[in-house]
Design a protein around this motif. Structure first.
Motif, PDB file in Angstrom:
ATOM      1  N   PRO A  42     -12.886  -8.535  -5.987  1.00  0.00           N
ATOM      2  CA  PRO A  42     -12.588  -7.483  -5.012  1.00  0.00           C
ATOM      3  C   PRO A  42     -11.111  -7.091  -5.062  1.00  0.00           C
ATOM      4  O   PRO A  42     -10.249  -7.925  -5.341  1.00  0.00           O
ATOM      5  CB  PRO A  42     -12.946  -8.117  -3.667  1.00  0.00           C
ATOM      6  N   VAL A  43     -10.854  -5.832  -4.821  1.00  0.00           N
ATOM      7  CA  VAL A  43      -9.490  -5.304  -4.835  1.00  0.00           C
ATOM      8  C   VAL A  43      -9.232  -4.661  -3.482  1.00  0.00           C
ATOM      9  O   VAL A  43     -10.081  -3.927  -2.973  1.00  0.00           O
ATOM     10  CB  VAL A  43      -9.318  -4.263  -5.965  1.00  0.00           C
ATOM     11  N   THR A  44      -8.077  -4.926  -2.918  1.00  0.00           N
ATOM     12  CA  THR A  44      -7.678  -4.237  -1.696  1.00  0.00           C
ATOM     13  C   THR A  44      -6.574  -3.246  -2.027  1.00  0.00           C
ATOM     14  O   THR A  44      -5.836  -3.415  -3.004  1.00  0.00           O
ATOM     15  CB  THR A  44      -7.183  -5.223  -0.619  1.00  0.00           C
ATOM     16  N   LEU A  45      -6.490  -2.196  -1.219  1.00  0.00           N
ATOM     17  CA  LEU A  45      -5.503  -1.148  -1.417  1.00  0.00           C
ATOM     18  C   LEU A  45      -4.503  -1.139  -0.277  1.00  0.00           C
ATOM     19  O   LEU A  45      -4.854  -1.451   0.857  1.00  0.00           O
ATOM     20  CB  LEU A  45      -6.162   0.234  -1.478  1.00  0.00           C
ATOM     21  N   ARG A  46      -3.294  -0.728  -0.582  1.00  0.00           N
ATOM     22  CA  ARG A  46      -2.268  -0.476   0.432  1.00  0.00           C
ATOM     23  C   ARG A  46      -1.819   0.962   0.260  1.00  0.00           C
ATOM     24  O   ARG A  46      -1.571   1.419  -0.863  1.00  0.00           O
ATOM     25  CB  ARG A  46      -1.094  -1.431   0.227  1.00  0.00           C
ATOM     26  N   ILE A  47      -1.731   1.669   1.350  1.00  0.00           N
ATOM     27  CA  ILE A  47      -1.155   3.013   1.327  1.00  0.00           C
ATOM     28  C   ILE A  47       0.358   2.828   1.383  1.00  0.00           C
ATOM     29  O   ILE A  47       0.887   2.306   2.364  1.00  0.00           O
ATOM     30  CB  ILE A  47      -1.645   3.862   2.527  1.00  0.00           C
ATOM     31  N   THR A  48       1.041   3.220   0.326  1.00  0.00           N
ATOM     32  CA  THR A  48       2.496   3.037   0.266  1.00  0.00           C
ATOM     33  C   THR A  48       3.247   4.251   0.785  1.00  0.00           C
ATOM     34  O   THR A  48       4.384   4.130   1.216  1.00  0.00           O
ATOM     35  CB  THR A  48       2.955   2.728  -1.170  1.00  0.00           C
ATOM     36  N   GLN A  49       2.606   5.421   0.725  1.00  0.00           N
ATOM     37  CA  GLN A  49       3.209   6.658   1.214  1.00  0.00           C
ATOM     38  C   GLN A  49       2.114   7.545   1.763  1.00  0.00           C
ATOM     39  O   GLN A  49       1.015   7.585   1.223  1.00  0.00           O
ATOM     40  CB  GLN A  49       3.912   7.422   0.089  1.00  0.00           C
ATOM     41  N   GLY A  50       2.425   8.250   2.813  1.00  0.00           N
ATOM     42  CA  GLY A  50       1.526   9.252   3.373  1.00  0.00           C
ATOM     43  C   GLY A  50       2.346  10.497   3.647  1.00  0.00           C
ATOM     44  O   GLY A  50       2.970  11.046   2.738  1.00  0.00           O
ATOM     45  N   LEU A  51       2.389  10.897   4.905  1.00  0.00           N
ATOM     46  CA  LEU A  51       3.212  12.033   5.299  1.00  0.00           C
ATOM     47  C   LEU A  51       4.678  11.694   5.064  1.00  0.00           C
ATOM     48  O   LEU A  51       5.146  10.624   5.439  1.00  0.00           O
ATOM     49  CB  LEU A  51       2.987  12.356   6.781  1.00  0.00           C
ATOM     50  N   ARG A  52       5.366  12.615   4.420  1.00  0.00           N
ATOM     51  CA  ARG A  52       6.770  12.428   4.089  1.00  0.00           C
ATOM     52  C   ARG A  52       7.563  13.621   4.632  1.00  0.00           C
ATOM     53  O   ARG A  52       7.150  14.764   4.423  1.00  0.00           O
ATOM     54  CB  ARG A  52       6.897  12.424   2.558  1.00  0.00           C
ATOM     55  N   THR A  53       8.669  13.354   5.312  1.00  0.00           N
ATOM     56  CA  THR A  53       9.506  14.460   5.779  1.00  0.00           C
ATOM     57  C   THR A  53      10.182  15.124   4.580  1.00  0.00           C
ATOM     58  O   THR A  53      10.262  14.541   3.500  1.00  0.00           O
ATOM     59  CB  THR A  53      10.595  13.969   6.749  1.00  0.00           C
ATOM     60  N   TRP A  54      10.700  16.307   4.811  1.00  0.00           N
ATOM     61  CA  TRP A  54      11.406  17.000   3.739  1.00  0.00           C
ATOM     62  C   TRP A  54      12.679  16.242   3.390  1.00  0.00           C
ATOM     63  O   TRP A  54      13.094  16.219   2.232  1.00  0.00           O
ATOM     64  CB  TRP A  54      11.679  18.450   4.124  1.00  0.00           C
ATOM     65  N   GLY A  55      13.291  15.587   4.374  1.00  0.00           N
ATOM     66  CA  GLY A  55      14.473  14.770   4.114  1.00  0.00           C
ATOM     67  C   GLY A  55      14.143  13.566   3.241  1.00  0.00           C
ATOM     68  O   GLY A  55      14.900  13.228   2.318  1.00  0.00           O
ATOM     69  N   GLU A  56      13.020  12.924   3.532  1.00  0.00           N
ATOM     70  CA  GLU A  56      12.581  11.798   2.701  1.00  0.00           C
ATOM     71  C   GLU A  56      12.276  12.263   1.285  1.00  0.00           C
ATOM     72  O   GLU A  56      12.583  11.571   0.308  1.00  0.00           O
ATOM     73  CB  GLU A  56      11.352  11.125   3.322  1.00  0.00           C
ATOM     74  N   GLN A  57      11.677  13.455   1.179  1.00  0.00           N
ATOM     75  CA  GLN A  57      11.385  14.008  -0.142  1.00  0.00           C
ATOM     76  C   GLN A  57      12.680  14.287  -0.902  1.00  0.00           C
ATOM     77  O   GLN A  57      12.763  14.038  -2.109  1.00  0.00           O
ATOM     78  CB  GLN A  57      10.552  15.289  -0.019  1.00  0.00           C
ATOM     79  N   ALA A  58      13.696  14.766  -0.197  1.00  0.00           N
ATOM     80  CA  ALA A  58      14.982  15.035  -0.835  1.00  0.00           C
ATOM     81  C   ALA A  58      15.599  13.746  -1.376  1.00  0.00           C
ATOM     82  O   ALA A  58      16.152  13.729  -2.486  1.00  0.00           O
ATOM     83  CB  ALA A  58      15.943  15.706   0.152  1.00  0.00           C
ATOM     84  N   GLN A  59      15.481  12.658  -0.617  1.00  0.00           N
ATOM     85  CA  GLN A  59      16.008  11.372  -1.085  1.00  0.00           C
ATOM     86  C   GLN A  59      15.262  10.899  -2.335  1.00  0.00           C
ATOM     87  O   GLN A  59      15.879  10.414  -3.283  1.00  0.00           O
ATOM     88  CB  GLN A  59      15.905  10.324   0.014  1.00  0.00           C
ATOM     89  N   LEU A  60      13.942  11.018  -2.331  1.00  0.00           N
ATOM     90  CA  LEU A  60      13.168  10.619  -3.515  1.00  0.00           C
ATOM     91  C   LEU A  60      13.509  11.484  -4.720  1.00  0.00           C
ATOM     92  O   LEU A  60      13.615  10.986  -5.837  1.00  0.00           O
ATOM     93  CB  LEU A  60      11.665  10.695  -3.234  1.00  0.00           C
ATOM     94  N   TYR A  61      13.678  12.783  -4.482  1.00  0.00           N
ATOM     95  CA  TYR A  61      14.003  13.688  -5.581  1.00  0.00           C
ATOM     96  C   TYR A  61      15.391  13.374  -6.164  1.00  0.00           C
ATOM     97  O   TYR A  61      15.601  13.472  -7.377  1.00  0.00           O
ATOM     98  CB  TYR A  61      13.933  15.148  -5.123  1.00  0.00           C
ATOM     99  N   ALA A  62      16.314  12.952  -5.314  1.00  0.00           N
ATOM    100  CA  ALA A  62      17.662  12.621  -5.777  1.00  0.00           C
ATOM    101  C   ALA A  62      17.683  11.360  -6.627  1.00  0.00           C
ATOM    102  O   ALA A  62      18.555  11.203  -7.500  1.00  0.00           O
ATOM    103  CB  ALA A  62      18.598  12.457  -4.579  1.00  0.00           C
ATOM    104  N   GLN A  63      16.714  10.487  -6.402  1.00  0.00           N
ATOM    105  CA  GLN A  63      16.681   9.216  -7.138  1.00  0.00           C
ATOM    106  C   GLN A  63      16.591   9.482  -8.640  1.00  0.00           C
ATOM    107  O   GLN A  63      15.750  10.238  -9.103  1.00  0.00           O
ATOM    108  CB  GLN A  63      15.477   8.397  -6.665  1.00  0.00           C
ATOM    109  N   GLY A  64      17.511   8.854  -9.369  1.00  0.00           N
ATOM    110  CA  GLY A  64      17.559   9.036 -10.822  1.00  0.00           C
ATOM    111  C   GLY A  64      18.302  10.295 -11.233  1.00  0.00           C
ATOM    112  O   GLY A  64      18.505  10.542 -12.417  1.00  0.00           O
ATOM    113  N   ARG A  65      18.693  11.070 -10.252  1.00  0.00           N
ATOM    114  CA  ARG A  65      19.474  12.276 -10.535  1.00  0.00           C
ATOM    115  C   ARG A  65      20.875  12.067  -9.955  1.00  0.00           C
ATOM    116  O   ARG A  65      21.781  11.685 -10.672  1.00  0.00           O
ATOM    117  CB  ARG A  65      18.780  13.506  -9.953  1.00  0.00           C
TER     118      ARG A  65
END
Length: 161
Positions: free
Chosen positions: A33-56
């Motif tokens: 059996p395998v269980t799942l974890r939701i690591t991300q769901g609704l993301r603010t635009w600010g959170e998206q900006a931080q993720l987009y900046a990563q590696g840039r």
């Protein structure tokens, strides 16, 4: 689903949450059996900006090509998942067959699997956008600006919320 996952599912579109729970239930019947974890769901635009900046402009490796307003996470229409192995640890090895199983189960339930994105495969990502395009467009961002998340969900035509 654990409490962390349920909290994240509680803020995305109800039909998406229901389908992700179905996916988790199906995967839980596998042997082993395998269980799942939701690591991300609704993301603010600010959170998206931080993720987009990563590696840039911020340390780390690039994890998304989506700028703020260009990810369905910003509209409650996408989640990221990770399977847990029998050792109770998240299995991020995309070479493991469980990831192909997740894609098969998720797409079988009508979800769009990020693993199938041509330009930037995103194995943990699953989305449900209904009548909306695969990626948010200018019209989606305008609808969100004018009507908020419920306006986007209505435009998706998934069902009454």
């Amino acid at each position: 689903m654990d409490s962390v996952s349920e909290a994240r599912l509680g803020v995305v579109h109800p039909l998406l949450a229901r389908k992700v729970r179905q996916m988790a239930d199906i995967i839980a019947l596998d042997r082993p059996p395998v269980t799942l974890r939701i690591t991300q769901g609704l993301r603010t635009w600010g959170e998206q900006a931080q993720l987009y900046a990563q590696g840039r402009s911020a340390p780390g490796r690039i994890v998304t090509n989506a700028e703020p307003g260009h990810s369905w996470h910003n509209f409650g229409l996408a989640v990221d998942v990770v399977p847990f192995g029998i050792d109770g640890q998240p299995d991020w090895s995309m070479a493991h067959p469980i990831w192909q199983r997740l894609v098969a189960v998720g797409t079988g339930l009508g979800l769009v699997a990020g693993a199938l994105f041509r330009s930037f495969p995103d194995y943990p990502h699953f989305q449900l956008t209904g009548k909306l395009p695969v990626s948010p467009d200018t019209e989606a961002r305008e609808t969100f600006g004018n009507s908020g998340i419920l306006g986007i969900w209505k435009e998706a035509g998934l069902e009454e919320v």
